[in-house]
Write a protein that holds these residues in place. Structure first.
Motif, short mmCIF file in Angstrom:
data_model
loop_
_atom_site.label_atom_id
_atom_site.label_comp_id
_atom_site.label_asym_id
_atom_site.label_seq_id
_atom_site.Cartn_x
_atom_site.Cartn_y
_atom_site.Cartn_z
N PHE A 1 -12.60 -1.24 -20.39
CA PHE A 1 -12.78 -1.71 -19.01
C PHE A 1 -11.45 -1.75 -18.28
N ILE A 2 -10.44 -2.33 -18.95
CA ILE A 2 -9.13 -2.46 -18.32
C ILE A 2 -8.58 -1.10 -17.94
N ASN A 3 -8.81 -0.11 -18.79
CA ASN A 3 -8.28 1.22 -18.49
C ASN A 3 -9.23 2.07 -17.65
N SER B 1 -2.28 -6.26 -21.76
CA SER B 1 -3.70 -6.04 -21.46
C SER B 1 -3.98 -5.68 -20.01
N ILE B 2 -3.17 -4.82 -19.43
CA ILE B 2 -3.52 -4.34 -18.10
C ILE B 2 -3.54 -2.82 -18.09
N SER B 3 -4.18 -2.27 -17.06
CA SER B 3 -4.34 -0.82 -17.04
C SER B 3 -2.97 -0.15 -16.90
N ASN B 4 -2.90 1.06 -17.41
CA ASN B 4 -1.64 1.81 -17.34
C ASN B 4 -1.21 2.02 -15.89
N PRO C 1 -8.69 -5.86 -9.94
CA PRO C 1 -8.89 -7.31 -10.06
C PRO C 1 -8.71 -7.78 -11.51
N ALA C 2 -9.09 -6.93 -12.47
CA ALA C 2 -8.93 -7.32 -13.88
C ALA C 2 -7.44 -7.44 -14.21
N LYS D 1 0.84 -1.20 0.00
CA LYS D 1 0.00 0.00 0.00
C LYS D 1 0.87 1.25 0.00
N VAL E 1 -5.34 -10.88 -15.48
CA VAL E 1 -4.45 -10.97 -16.64
C VAL E 1 -3.06 -11.46 -16.20
N ARG F 1 -15.96 -19.71 7.67
CA ARG F 1 -16.05 -18.99 6.39
C ARG F 1 -14.74 -18.27 6.09
N GLN F 2 -14.18 -17.62 7.14
CA GLN F 2 -12.92 -16.91 6.91
C GLN F 2 -11.81 -17.89 6.57
N ARG G 1 -7.87 -3.33 9.48
CA ARG G 1 -6.96 -3.57 8.37
C ARG G 1 -6.87 -5.07 8.07
N VAL H 1 -3.83 -1.48 -8.54
CA VAL H 1 -3.89 -2.69 -9.37
C VAL H 1 -5.30 -3.28 -9.23
#
Lengths: 624, 391
Positions: free
Chosen positions: B59-61, A582-585, A610-611, A417, A615, A555-556, A429, A608
């Motif tokens: 979506f990714i961005n 294919s990941i966000s900038n 989950p999508a 973090k 990937v 459950r935990q 936390r 970062v």
């Protein structure tokens, strides 16, 4: 002639002490370098150990062989379990301590270790050999060699105290700041940052009109922190509270611009959870008053710590504002409150072992990593000490999971973090808060502690026995209880009575029912006689919790198992994150910056998504 | 010449559909020209986008959340104006906004509870429990309302399957043809002609309805026909509505159809014109049995009207947010369950706040899952902003 040690610890605060003790217990010849040998183990801020989430950590430190719990038990002058009414996993032990006695205790512990040498000096640079950290250079020009170095410098790196417009270079009030080490680290390629923290004024006991304050005491039946504490009969001294008022707030408000926090003199970010009084009044203008706690710094202390009044305002304003409180009308200052700015190294530069990613053999612990608090520092110091020893022996480091310990949560959070303010532990936390109780620290950590040789045989045997007794009790609670044996109690507790024989565990599912309400005959054969009253309470509480929270705990645990596979997927240190398309900038940038060691870490990095993790998981699973 | 004029628009990141640098080429619609441009681009190293690639990148961005990305798919496949309108609402982020609003309120609620657990050393705020219960109950009712829109949203997006069933030669294909108003299915008087299932789509009130004509149900030894019967039973098992056809002389019983419990049916007597008018009133046991003559297209409007009322088809309020996918429905069902459990805990004599917190976090993560977001430090952040903390 350069002296040869195996491990050098720079800094004699809470982190440094645990680091040195752990290293020494693991047989490593250890040097503890401090700028002032008389200040080793000094509790520089509030006179208390433990508290919400922190008390749980003290227990963890204790099971891992640390000294903090023992010292607090010895030095405690008021013990209290906080949050008793709010839920079992958040019950947290706290003690007001005699700071002098605490210092004495840890110094005795250090002196008792043959493997530790305390050296007075100021480390200004590191020595490197083949890209590894191999010692330190002191300000007098001498060199100390070692196989690993642990930096636990607290607020001393380029420390700058602010009192109104006054600026004093210092590590703590009255102690010199350390110069040179930050620059040495940045020259090696580390990134540094600046943080701020503060401390309130100390006032003369006899200048306070105590009749105008309210007294608070600890628990009648105190609970020790340490499982190793033998003779425990602490005093129960009062703390007092007073309230600020509108006049007080007005004085602070009018002089707000003279506080360096608002004038722009301080650039470092301060902790939101421990705001200065000027910050509280600014941000919570609608509050008519704030509580101040008047805490003795040691037994019969003439010096009183004004908890809740941390400030960087000029001394005259501090005094004028405090004197509006009736009890403090004639208060005499022993020391003004102050803010301190210091260097830290954003902890994303660390591995989960607390070794730096950049320089093998160099470990960082405590406030240098951007944390706040004695307990947070101690926990990191302990891990540094153990892992420096592991580093030398080339064995796997001690890394605790987020489901195993607050210490694990702490270090994982630090790495993943953004540290925008000094980091303090909170129970929220921990996503597996229900699993991390102070009362099950032994169960959580006993095996790992044993594996790393951190726990002595008598303690290990004792805790094994205690855990076995808890299990026996749990089993015994499965016995059936006849209506005649329990209905009267149920009635008294406002619970509906039973018509047929019902097991103890079934009855315990009801929120209002506790083990002590059940007929003792069902667990007669469980021998609890050998335990102290406090430990017996704890055994009862653990058995109860296991039953009452069974569904949620299961459950935990299932969630932990579900994530375990993902958690462990390793990412090579030289993995090329920039090659993933294919990941966000933002995700890519953060991954490149942090360089997570596992997919689990990657998933918790802020920014970062989950999508992105999905990937990344696919890319990592692909054969190279 | 106009067809030679081509407009190229450049979008700099992040101000584009995908959030990346993007070039849009507008040209004359002649396929030859379009194809030539595409080929020249590919020669220079471009490639054809995979299905949904632009939306995936968006979506990714972070240009679209998952709910919006779903709406893009919904929009592409929309078969009616109502359906496309519902998806446009989603794409514009109206459901997302609603979810973000719910999420924010759960975070606020959690902040209040975490403050008690994590920071406050004072006695419990006596207002906390009743206030929290009130807020959660409101949240539950809003989530329930959203859940109730799923039926309508699903109908608009995925439509409904209507299976026409009955004995061989009862006139199933004829009815289907009458409904479709075209000769889609083969109509024959030899029992067992329609051995496979055949379908066609009609749209009523914006809802695409797939009509499935089936093999007639009877005991048969012939292998191909047996297979047809098996398929018919499968169709019936997954149908939203079954039109059951009878001959005027039949006993009105659906026992032979093996209908799964909750299946909606409309019983219909075909060929009512073969019965003398004087005896017609005695045929139907109740008002809910329709009497038609498929071949003469008599009573078909009534069938349509009954389909409409049975499936509760209605033109949706154009401003209404609808859940359209099973994923949305499932996540909000989880959210509602978690919130209900939180209320239950809050009503206990000794409130286990940490369990309330677990439930609220579960509710939150259901919404986050739906939006494809992370919770991170949002809760503590809120605690710090809302409460004056620290001694």
């Amino acid at each position: 002639m350069a002296e040869i040690f195996q491990i050098i610890v720079v800094g004699g605060g809470h982190a440094g002490i645990e680091a040195a003790l752990a290293a020494a217990r693991l047989g490593k010849k250890t040097a503890l370098i401090t700028m002032d040998t008389r200040a080793v183990g000094r509790a520089s801020c509030n006179p208390a150990i433990g508290g919400l989430a922190k008390g749980q950590m003290v227990r963890e430190i204790d099971v891992l062989g640390g000294v903090m719990g023992l010292a607090a038990d010895d030095a405690g002058i008021q013990f209290k379990i906080l949050n008793r009414s709010k839920g079992r996993s958040v019950w947290s032990p706290r003690a007001q301590i005699d700071k002098r006695r605490y210092e004495h205790y840890v110094n005795r512990a250090l002196a008792a270790e043959d493997n530790i040498r305390i050296i007075e000096g100021e480390a200004v640079d590191l020595t490197m050999k083949c890209g590894r950290c191999r010692g330190v250079i002191l300000a007098d020009g001498s060199t100390l060699s070692s196989q690993a170095v642990i930096l636990t410098c607290g607020t001393f790196l380029n420390g700058l105290i602010h009192i109104g417009g006054r600026k004093i270079p210092a590590g703590r009030m009255g102690e010199y700041a350390a110069a040179g080490l930050t620059e040495a680290l940045t020259a090696l390629g580390f990134v540094s940052g600046r943080l701020k923290t503060g401390t309130p004024p100390r006032i003369l006991r006899d200048s306070i009109d105590w009749s105008q304050s309210s007294a608070f005491y600890g628990d009648d039946r105190p609970t020790p922190f340490s499982y190793r504490t033998q003779h425990f009969d602490p005093p129960n001294h009062a703390c007092h509270t007073v309230q600020t008022n509108q006049t007080c707030h007005d004085i602070i408000h009018v002089n707000k611009e003279r506080a360096p926090l608002f004038s722009g003199d301080i650039n470092g970010a301060g902790p939101r959870y421990c705001p200065s009084i000027e910050d509280k009044i600014y941000r919570f203008a609608h509050h008519a008053s704030h509580t101040l706690f008047l805490e003795p710094e040691w037994e019969n202390s003439e010096q009183i710590y004004v908890n809740g009044f941390s400030t960087s305002l000029p001394e005259d304003v501090q005094m004028k504002a405090l004197r509006t409180v009736p009890a403090l009308k004639n208060a005499v200052f022993l020391r003004p409150g102050y803010a301190i700015e210091y260097d830290f190294f954003p902890p994303s530069q660390l591995k989960s072992s607390l070794e730096t990613k950049l320089v093998p053999g160099l470990f960082l612990g405590g406030q240098i990593n951007g944390t706040s608090g004695y307990e947070e520092a101690s926990a990191q110091g302990l891990i540094c000490g153990v892992n420096a020893a592991c580093y030398i022996e080339e064995c796997q480091p001690l890394v605790l999971g987020r489901d195993q310990a607050y210490t694990g949560v702490l270090i994982d959070d630090l790495i993943t973090k953004d540290t925008l303010e000094p980091y303090r532990m909170f129970t929220s936390r921990a996503e597996y808060r229900l699993l991390l109780r102070y009362s099950n620290a032994d169960r959580r950590l006993i095996n790992i502690s044993r594996k790393f040789n951190l726990i002595d045989d008598p303690t290990y045997d004792y805790l094994q026995q205690k855990l076995a007794s808890t299990d026996q009790l749990s089993r015994a609670l499965g016995h059936k209880i006849k209506p005649a044996e329990i209905n009267q109690r149920l009635d008294e507790a406002g619970e509906s009575t039973v018509t047929e024989a019902t097991s103890g565990s079934r009855l315990l599912k009801r929120p209002a029912i506790t083990v002590s309400m059940l007929p003792a005959r069902i667990f007669d054969d469980v021998d609890l006689g050998r335990y102290t009253a406090g430990i017996k309470d704890e055994i009862y509480a653990e058995a109860e919790t296991a039953i009452k929270y069974a569904g949620y705990i299961q459950r935990q645990k299932r969630q932990v198992e579900k994530l375990a596979a993902q958690e462990q997927v390793p990412i090579a240190p030289d993995f090329d994150f920039s090659a993933i398309k294919s990941i966000s900038n933002e995700g890519r940038e953060k991954l490149i910056l942090v360089r997570p060691e596992t997919l689990g870490q990657a998933m918790r990095i802020s920014g970062v998504t989950p999508a992105d993790v999905a990937v990344l998981a696919v890319v990592l699973a692909r054969p190279a | 010449m106009a067809w030679r004029e081509t407009v190229v628009t450049c979008y700099k990141n992040p101000n584009s559909y995908t959030g990346e640098d993007l070039v849009e080429i507008s040209c004359h619609g002649n396929p030859v020209i379009v194809d030539k441009i595409i080929r020249s681009a590919c020669d220079l190293g471009a490639r054809i986008a995979e299905p949904g690639e632009f939306t995936r990148r968006a979506f990714i961005n972070g240009k679209l959340d998952l709910v919006q990305a779903e709406a893009v798919a919904g929009l592409i496949h929309a078969q009616s104006t109502h359906s496309s309108r519902a998806n446009l609402h989603l794409l514009k982020g109206e459901l997302s906004q609603k979810l973000i609003d719910l999420r924010q309120r759960i975070i606020q609620l959690l902040a209040g509870i975490e403050f008690e657990l994590d920071i406050s050393e004072d006695d419990l705020d006596p207002e906390l429990v009743p206030r929290s219960v009130g807020i959660i109950e409101t949240l539950i009712s809003e989530v329930s309302y959203l859940l109730s829109t799923y039926y309508q949203g699903k109908l608009l997006n995925s439509g409904a399957r209507i299976v026409i069933a009955g004995k061989p030669n009862v006139g199933k294909s004829t009815l289907m043809n009458a409904l479709v108003q075209s000769e889609r299915a083969i109509v024959s008087t030899t029992p067992g002609t329609t051995r496979d299932t055949i379908d066609a789509t009609i749209i009523i009130d914006g809802v695409p309805l797939t009509l499935v004509d089936t093999a007639g149900l009877r005991d048969t030894g012939e292998e191909i026909e047996l297979e047809g019967v098996r398929r018919t039973r499968d169709q019936i098992a997954t149908a939203d509505l079954v039109l059951v056809l009878f001959e005027p002389t039949d006993k009105l019983s659906t026992d032979s159809l093996n209908l799964p419990g909750p299946t909606k049916i409309i019983p219909i007597i075909n060929k009512f014109d073969t019965v003398p008018p004087s005896r017609r009133s005695g045929l139907a046991a109740g008002d809910d049995v329709l009497m038609i003559s498929a071949i003469n297209k008599a009573g078909i409007d009534q069938v349509r009207a009954t389909i409409k009322s049975t499936l509760k088809l209605s033109v949706p309020d154009s401003a209404e947010i609808l859940l359209t996918t099973n994923r949305q429905h499932r996540a909000l069902t989880d959210c509602k369950r978690a919130l209900s459990s939180a209320v239950q805990h809050l009503q206990a004599a000794q409130v286990p706040f940490e369990l309330v917190a677990v439930d609220l976090r579960d509710g939150l993560s259901a919404i986050d899952r739906l939006l494809g977001q992370t919770t991170a430090d949002d809760i503590l952040q809120h605690v710090f902003n809302k409460f004056c903390v620290g001694k």
